[in-house]
Design a protein around this motif. Structure first.
Motif, PDB file in Angstrom:
ATOM      1  N   MET A 247      44.808  64.779  82.222  1.00 16.85           N
ATOM      2  CA  MET A 247      43.587  65.535  82.360  1.00 16.85           C
ATOM      3  C   MET A 247      43.116  66.037  80.994  1.00 16.85           C
ATOM      4  SD  MET A 247      42.927  68.625  84.941  1.00 16.85           S
ATOM      5  CE  MET A 247      41.306  69.051  85.401  1.00 16.85           C
ATOM      6  N   PHE A 248      43.984  66.697  80.255  1.00 17.44           N
ATOM      7  CA  PHE A 248      43.652  67.150  78.906  1.00 17.44           C
ATOM      8  C   PHE A 248      44.537  66.409  77.914  1.00 17.44           C
ATOM      9  CE2 PHE A 248      42.501  70.971  81.408  1.00 17.44           C
ATOM     10  CZ  PHE A 248      41.177  71.057  81.049  1.00 17.44           C
ATOM     11  N   THR A 249      43.976  66.151  76.752  1.00 20.34           N
ATOM     12  CA  THR A 249      44.772  65.494  75.718  1.00 20.34           C
ATOM     13  C   THR A 249      45.598  66.545  74.988  1.00 20.34           C
ATOM     14  OG1 THR A 249      43.082  65.742  74.011  1.00 20.34           O
ATOM     15  CG2 THR A 249      42.968  63.764  75.398  1.00 20.34           C
ATOM     16  N   LEU A 250      46.561  66.065  74.222  1.00 20.81           N
ATOM     17  CA  LEU A 250      47.408  66.974  73.446  1.00 20.81           C
ATOM     18  C   LEU A 250      46.569  67.769  72.447  1.00 20.81           C
ATOM     19  CD1 LEU A 250      50.217  68.007  72.733  1.00 20.81           C
ATOM     20  CD2 LEU A 250      50.419  66.107  71.121  1.00 20.81           C
ATOM     21  N   GLY A 251      45.584  67.147  71.851  1.00 21.11           N
ATOM     22  CA  GLY A 251      44.721  67.831  70.896  1.00 21.11           C
ATOM     23  C   GLY A 251      43.935  68.961  71.529  1.00 21.11           C
ATOM     24  N   GLN A 252      43.494  68.759  72.775  1.00 22.96           N
ATOM     25  CA  GLN A 252      42.757  69.808  73.473  1.00 22.96           C
ATOM     26  C   GLN A 252      43.663  70.991  73.799  1.00 22.96           C
ATOM     27  OE1 GLN A 252      41.262  67.284  76.617  1.00 22.96           O
ATOM     28  NE2 GLN A 252      39.166  67.432  75.809  1.00 22.96           N
ATOM     29  N   TRP A 253      44.903  70.703  74.180  1.00 24.56           N
ATOM     30  CA  TRP A 253      45.860  71.790  74.451  1.00 24.56           C
ATOM     31  C   TRP A 253      46.155  72.586  73.184  1.00 24.56           C
ATOM     32  CZ3 TRP A 253      46.795  73.837  78.897  1.00 24.56           C
ATOM     33  CH2 TRP A 253      46.725  73.097  80.057  1.00 24.56           C
ATOM     34  N   ILE A 254      46.315  71.890  72.075  1.00 23.48           N
ATOM     35  CA  ILE A 254      46.584  72.570  70.798  1.00 23.48           C
ATOM     36  C   ILE A 254      45.385  73.431  70.410  1.00 23.48           C
ATOM     37  CG2 ILE A 254      46.946  72.195  68.329  1.00 23.48           C
ATOM     38  CD1 ILE A 254      48.610  69.718  69.110  1.00 23.48           C
ATOM     39  N   PHE A 255      44.182  72.871  70.538  1.00 22.71           N
ATOM     40  CA  PHE A 255      42.980  73.635  70.221  1.00 22.71           C
ATOM     41  C   PHE A 255      42.883  74.884  71.099  1.00 22.71           C
ATOM     42  CE2 PHE A 255      38.571  74.723  71.191  1.00 22.71           C
ATOM     43  CZ  PHE A 255      38.117  75.030  69.913  1.00 22.71           C
ATOM     44  N   ALA A 256      43.134  74.736  72.391  1.00 19.24           N
ATOM     45  CA  ALA A 256      43.054  75.874  73.308  1.00 19.24           C
ATOM     46  C   ALA A 256      44.064  76.954  72.925  1.00 19.24           C
ATOM     47  CB  ALA A 256      43.291  75.403  74.742  1.00 19.24           C
ATOM     48  N   ALA A 257      45.276  76.550  72.581  1.00 16.12           N
ATOM     49  CA  ALA A 257      46.307  77.520  72.204  1.00 16.12           C
ATOM     50  C   ALA A 257      45.928  78.245  70.914  1.00 16.12           C
ATOM     51  CB  ALA A 257      47.650  76.822  72.040  1.00 16.12           C
TER      52      ALA A 257
END
Length: 62
Positions: A1-11
């Motif tokens: 659903m979300f890419t690793l880059g999106q998770w890192i950005f969100a964090a």
């Protein structure tokens, strides 16, 4: 659903946002204490009003 880059950005965004809010609140703490004394009374009144509405709803449902 979300890419690793999106998770890192969100964090990173969440961490930066929390730090910014902490700094902003720290600068305004003196003003908040001066101008907003007794806010808890308004909060308690509002919560009491909501509680009364729920009680009325329960009583008239039966």
């Amino acid at each position: 659903m979300f890419t690793l880059g999106q998770w890192i950005f969100a964090a990173l965004f969440l961490i930066a946002f929390i730090i910014a809010m902490k700094i902003a609140y720290g600068k305004d703490k003196v003003l908040h204490n001066q101008f907003y004394k007794g806010n808890y009374k308004i909060l308690l009144g509002f919560l009491g009003f909501i509680l009364i509405l729920f009680l009325i709803k329960i009583v008239f449902r039966h």
